[in-house]
Scaffold this active site. Structure first.
Site, PDB file in Angstrom:
ATOM      1  N   PHE A 129     -48.956  25.772  -8.800  1.00 45.67           N
ATOM      2  CA  PHE A 129     -48.201  26.750  -8.017  1.00 45.67           C
ATOM      3  C   PHE A 129     -47.561  27.801  -8.921  1.00 45.67           C
ATOM      4  O   PHE A 129     -47.408  28.963  -8.525  1.00 45.67           O
ATOM      5  CB  PHE A 129     -47.126  26.025  -7.200  1.00 45.67           C
ATOM      6  CG  PHE A 129     -46.402  26.897  -6.220  1.00 45.67           C
ATOM      7  CD1 PHE A 129     -46.883  27.065  -4.930  1.00 45.67           C
ATOM      8  CD2 PHE A 129     -45.237  27.547  -6.577  1.00 45.67           C
ATOM      9  CE1 PHE A 129     -46.221  27.872  -4.021  1.00 45.67           C
ATOM     10  CE2 PHE A 129     -44.563  28.357  -5.682  1.00 45.67           C
ATOM     11  CZ  PHE A 129     -45.053  28.523  -4.399  1.00 45.67           C
ATOM     12  N   HIS A 160     -49.412  18.908   1.498  1.00 50.59           N
ATOM     13  CA  HIS A 160     -48.969  19.579   0.273  1.00 50.59           C
ATOM     14  C   HIS A 160     -50.156  20.172  -0.487  1.00 50.59           C
ATOM     15  O   HIS A 160     -50.057  21.256  -1.079  1.00 50.59           O
ATOM     16  CB  HIS A 160     -48.223  18.571  -0.608  1.00 50.59           C
ATOM     17  CG  HIS A 160     -47.656  19.161  -1.864  1.00 50.59           C
ATOM     18  ND1 HIS A 160     -46.586  20.012  -1.866  1.00 50.59           N
ATOM     19  CD2 HIS A 160     -48.024  19.021  -3.168  1.00 50.59           C
ATOM     20  CE1 HIS A 160     -46.297  20.373  -3.105  1.00 50.59           C
ATOM     21  NE2 HIS A 160     -47.164  19.788  -3.914  1.00 50.59           N
TER      22      HIS A 160
END
Length: 227
Positions: A129, A160
């Protein structure tokens, strides 16, 4: 009494059907009021393929003629001009057992193509991320010809995975566009650890090495042709 409007006239341009022994025709077929008038004896709209070149064959011939036109200039990056090119590699620490192998594959490939060790800089980030923002910063620094983005996202029991995988991809794309420097997507998105290991030096090869090849070609393209 209202006069009846004449039916519209439609012009159909033939693109694929042509006889094997005839040259490409510029003739057209006109349909007026439901009846067709064929302007050339070389054209056929029959459903039969007998005696006609296939659409794929026609397209291939036309494309080949275009490629061979002398006036067309083709530009591509080179894999044999790695000297002097500088690369940054952003690596996610999460799933490090996989990302370390991808990193090794990338560095080995750079060395194979004459990139000096001092022209390679490795930056570690917590996870995939976080890759995008760092890649953009490195691209804007003006120090590197390309930025490799390496990570591994493996599906778990929650959503997720989808959030991180999508964010990583869009982050790398944004970094490349906003910095004007090629940022190469080398983040594995796998269903399980076996898939990830197979793609980091296993039977499916090393995607880190493939990412390095892409970076070399793009860096060469920008440096030698797109300045």
């Amino acid at each position: 009494m209202k006069s009846l409007a004449s039916p519209p006239c439609l012009r159909l341009i033939p693109t694929a059907h042509r006889q094997l022994n005839s040259r490409q025709s510029s003739s057209a077929c006109y349909i007026h009021g439901g009846s067709s008038v064929n302007k050339s004896n070389n054209l056929s709209f029959s459903s039969s393929t007998s005696g006609f070149a296939s659409p794929l064959a026609v397209e291939k011939e036309l494309r080949s003629s275009f490629v061979q036109t002398a006036a067309v200039r083709h530009v591509t990056g080179s894999l044999i001009r790695g000297e002097g090119l500088r690369f940054a590699i952003v690596v996610a620490r999460f799933n490090e057992v996989v990302t370390k192998l991808l990193l090794e594959g990338a560095i080995e490939t750079f060395k194979k193509y004459s990139v000096r060790e001092e022209d390679i800089e490795v930056i570690w980030v917590p996870g995939s991320f976080e890759i995008g923002v760092v890649a953009q910063n490195l691209g804007k620094s003006g120090k590197f010809h390309a930025v490799l983005c390496i990570g591994a996202v493996i599906r778990g029991d929650t959503t997720h995975y989808d959030a991180v995988a999508n964010s990583a991809a869009s982050g790398v794309l944004s970094a490349s566009i906003n910095s004007g420097v090629p940022c190469i997507f080398g983040v594995l998105t796998c269903e399980d650890m076996d898939q990830a290991l197979n793609r980091s030096g296993g039977k499916a090869g090393n995607k880190g090495a493939e990412t390095a090849l892409t970076a070399l070609e793009m860096a060469s393209l920008f440096e030698h042709h797109l300045k």
